[in-house]
Scaffold this active site. Structure first.
Site, PDB file in Angstrom:
ATOM      1  CE  LYS A   1      -1.022  11.689 -10.903  1.00 47.23           C
ATOM      2  NZ  LYS A   1      -0.556  10.084 -10.615  1.00 47.23           N
TER       3      LYS A   1
ATOM      4  CE1 TYR B   1      -5.884  11.693 -10.948  1.00 42.01           C
ATOM      5  CE2 TYR B   1      -6.293  13.288 -12.814  1.00 42.01           C
ATOM      6  CZ  TYR B   1      -5.695  12.152 -12.184  1.00 42.01           C
ATOM      7  OH  TYR B   1      -4.695  11.499 -12.898  1.00 42.01           O
TER       8      TYR B   1
ATOM      9  CG  ASP C   1      -1.904   1.254   1.375  1.00 37.65           C
ATOM     10  OD1 ASP C   1      -1.545   2.038   0.658  1.00 37.65           O
ATOM     11  OD2 ASP C   1      -2.804   1.154   1.982  1.00 37.65           O
TER      12      ASP C   1
END
Length: 283
Positions: free
Chosen positions: A127, A123, A34
């Site tokens: 990023k 989003y 993870d």
């Protein structure tokens, strides 16, 4: 070289694993580590001792990110930071996949890698934060920005258009957002060549040319031999939760300087549709 691909079961990761030859590929998914957990990343990279890590994993649900901001940042920012920290510790080179959505779409020309970023949605912000983490924490790094990704490993825009055409008498598609569709296999090939050339910095990687989603849909239906009518609508009429840039075309100039050229999105779409038909039995 030993190449660790984190996110090997995703749209791009699947093609990287399938198409990359001549090096030792190590596929990894969230079952292996993870990326939100630094120690899990450290254990994975220590065990596999790669030369390069391709970080293709990410939370990519643009609209879902608006409702799940913490998850988007945990994966796209914190995950990138964790991988970057470990890469630097162990002397591993890192390639991080990013997006055209780090830009606000206010430009009147294709975006260059060095242009200031200003994301409009969660989003894109997550990023952008991931890019910053890579630049701050990794040693040898490559950030590959791409846009409007499509491929056969996961349902993507052209396939969704074809399936919608099977069940609806007409389609309505957004016409006021312009970008460059990118075939995941072409992106995978470019990344392979850049890694082999030991490339550093920020680069844009998309198929050449640009279009609106409406034009992308029309071309998909035309090449697939469908005659379902498709009509243009505005972003406001579409009513999606996340704002999207009106113009997010990425300039190919810096990529061309590496001697890598990308075919047109129309040519790539034609190849994709053949593969899609073969895999999904879409007629």
């Amino acid at each position: 070289m030993r190449i660790l691909i984190i996110g090997s079961n995703g749209l791009l990761g699947s093609d990287l694993v399938e198409d990359w030859t001549g090096d030792h590929l190590i596929p990894a998914t969230s079952r292996d580590a993870d990326i939100r957990e630094l120690e899990q990343v450290r254990q994975l990279v220590t065990r596999e001792h790669p030369d390069w890590i391709i970080l293709a994993a990410g939370y990519t649900d643009v609209d879902g990110s608006e409702q799940h901001q913490d998850l988007a940042f945990a994966v796209n920012r914190d995950g990138a930071r964790n991988v970057s920290i470990v890469a630097r510790e162990l002397g591993v080179k890192l390639c991080y996949l990013s997006t055209d959505y780090v830009f606000d779409g206010a430009a009147d020309r294709p975006y260059e890698p060095e242009d200031p970023i200003h994301p409009l949605n969660i989003y894109g912000a997550s990023k952008a934060a991931g890019e910053k983490a890579v630049q701050e924490e990794a040693g040898h790094w490559l950030i590959a920005r791409t846009s409007w990704l499509f491929g056969v490993a996961r349902p993507s825009f052209p396939e969704k258009i074809l399936r919608a055409a099977d069940s609806q008498p007409q389609l309505k598609v957004v016409a006021d957002q312009v970008g460059s569709p990118t075939y995941s296999r072409d992106l995978a090939r470019a990344i392979r060549e850049l890694v082999r050339a030991d490339t550093r910095g920020v680069l844009n990687i998309t198929n050449s040319g640009s279009c609106s989603w409406f034009e992308f849909a029309k071309e998909t239906l035309r090449r697939a031999g469908r005659n379902t009518p498709v009509y243009p609508i505005t972003s406001a009429e579409a009513g999606r939760p996340a704002r999207r840039p009106a113009y997010s075309v990425l300039s190919p100039k810096a990529l061309a300087a590496t001697a890598i050229t990308m075919r047109s999105w129309q040519e790539a779409l034609a190849v994709y549709l053949v593969e899609l038909s073969r895999r999904r039995n879409l007629h």
